[in-house]
Design a protein around this motif. Sequence first.
Motif, mmCIF file in Angstrom:
data_model
loop_
_atom_site.group_PDB
_atom_site.id
_atom_site.type_symbol
_atom_site.label_atom_id
_atom_site.label_comp_id
_atom_site.label_asym_id
_atom_site.label_seq_id
_atom_site.Cartn_x
_atom_site.Cartn_y
_atom_site.Cartn_z
ATOM 1 N N UNK A 44 4.562 4.688 10.293
ATOM 2 C CA UNK A 44 6.013 5.222 10.362
ATOM 3 C C UNK A 44 5.645 6.572 10.558
ATOM 4 N N UNK A 45 6.768 7.405 10.980
ATOM 5 C CA UNK A 45 6.642 9.000 11.327
ATOM 6 C C UNK A 45 6.330 9.505 9.727
ATOM 7 N N UNK A 46 6.909 9.203 8.758
ATOM 8 C CA UNK A 46 6.934 9.601 7.409
ATOM 9 C C UNK A 46 5.825 9.015 6.545
ATOM 10 N N UNK A 47 4.795 8.315 7.197
ATOM 11 C CA UNK A 47 3.657 7.714 6.527
ATOM 12 C C UNK A 47 2.433 8.849 6.370
ATOM 13 N N UNK A 48 1.960 8.802 5.136
ATOM 14 C CA UNK A 48 1.149 9.964 4.771
ATOM 15 C C UNK A 48 -0.294 9.542 5.173
ATOM 16 N N UNK A 49 -0.421 8.266 5.447
ATOM 17 C CA UNK A 49 -1.678 7.881 5.956
ATOM 18 C C UNK A 49 -1.621 7.287 7.502
ATOM 19 N N UNK B 193 4.570 1.517 7.648
ATOM 20 C CA UNK B 193 4.268 0.841 8.905
ATOM 21 C C UNK B 193 5.378 1.183 9.684
ATOM 22 N N UNK B 194 5.490 1.313 11.108
ATOM 23 C CA UNK B 194 6.703 1.242 11.696
ATOM 24 C C UNK B 194 6.750 -0.230 12.385
ATOM 25 N N UNK B 195 7.391 -1.013 12.129
ATOM 26 C CA UNK B 195 7.434 -2.597 12.298
ATOM 27 C C UNK B 195 7.626 -2.896 13.746
ATOM 28 N N UNK B 196 8.395 -1.739 14.697
ATOM 29 C CA UNK B 196 8.357 -1.954 16.008
ATOM 30 C C UNK B 196 7.021 -1.753 16.857
ATOM 31 N N UNK B 197 6.455 -0.787 16.259
ATOM 32 C CA UNK B 197 5.305 -0.561 16.521
ATOM 33 C C UNK B 197 3.970 -1.534 16.484
ATOM 34 N N UNK C 93 0.859 -1.115 0.027
ATOM 35 C CA UNK C 93 0.055 -0.011 -0.157
ATOM 36 C C UNK C 93 0.801 1.274 0.099
ATOM 37 N N UNK C 94 1.919 0.983 -0.314
ATOM 38 C CA UNK C 94 3.096 2.281 -0.368
ATOM 39 C C UNK C 94 2.423 3.354 -1.316
#
Length: 395
Positions: free
Chosen positions: A366-371, A352-356, A345-346
């Motif tokens: 992830x911090x730079x995810x637009x969604x 995604x942040x894998x750890x979260x 879905x990029x």
Amino acid sequence: MSQKILAINAGSSSLKFKLYTMPDEKVLMSGQIDRIGTKTSEFSYVIAGKRSKIVAPMESFDTAIQNVIDTLLTSHVIQSKNEITGVGHRISHGGRYYSAPVLVDEDVKSKIDELAVLSPLHNPVNLLGIEAFEKLLPHAQEVAVFDTSFHHTIPAKAYMYALPYSYYEDHGIRRYGFHGPSHEYIAQRAPELFGKEKTHRMISCHLGNGGSLTALLDGKSVNSSMGFTPLAGIVMGTRSGDIDPEIIPFIEEEFHMSSQEVRNMLNKDSGLLGISGLSNDIRDLDKAAQAGNKRAQLALDVYVHQIQQYIGAYTTDLEGLDTLVFTAGIGEHSALIRQMVCDRLGYLGVKLDAAKNDANELSIEAADSRVKVAVIPTDEEIIIARDVMSVLGLN
């Protein structure tokens, strides 16, 4: 004035419940009875944070519900059965009859029974639950909360099937959508958590043994993956999801199966179980796939691919995507499925942040995810309890 409201979710051989004080929404007792109709029925429940479990024969829904009421009394959660003002029942299919919850009467019960042909795994046992509570809690008022009601905001272009129009006009054959209380809860809860701006265009992924996706525009359903019945949409634990309709007469003719036999096969022997030949449980399939079982891996791949397809389609319906929500048993607990779904879905700006994700955190993007990508535990029972209060005029 405080009211005690019981929210009921009856399955084919199970009963989930929560007893609330309303309108403060405090849970007095919650629990689940599994394997009703066997000698090893399991009744697990929580009162004031303390968990208990009973294994005993419960041959019917009447017996199971009597056990719930007896436990409420012996645990002094209630002093009398008459303290329970209302009982809300999750009903699978309301057809074109019901776009809102209703007080149960003989006509409502008749229509639930009539619609059982459209939801054969659920409506019959939903009705058994209503009738059992009518006998055992005669002073309480019964309210039916329909899985389909929330989706009556879906526009005609999304709910119409390309069949002769008379089938829709005369028989109500159309897309209805299901898991309404769950998607409604997400529609209400996500804006509370993230704000209205971030949840303007949202897709709710209810992924459990049954599964459905819903496109939510400003909290209203504008499309949902289940259709005329809960058999449609994505691959599920034992349900086929969408298939070419010509497959059905082909199977009937080729294997000399009746329509009822085909219906049973599509509902109970298909889906993840049908593809893998192993299990309808994602955890079992993950373990088997890691050990090299190709059909288990294929089942996972087909499941994820279909979820991705619906997300792409619903992003078109919404003209963009602000928040993607995972909920229900698989959605809330399977980091693997969430990661597999989001990997493709990029192009939508999902990252995604894998750890979260592995930690099942609330926000897993992830911090730079637009969604925004969220894991929100669903609460169908609180929606049911609120609906009971509304129908009984107790808000």
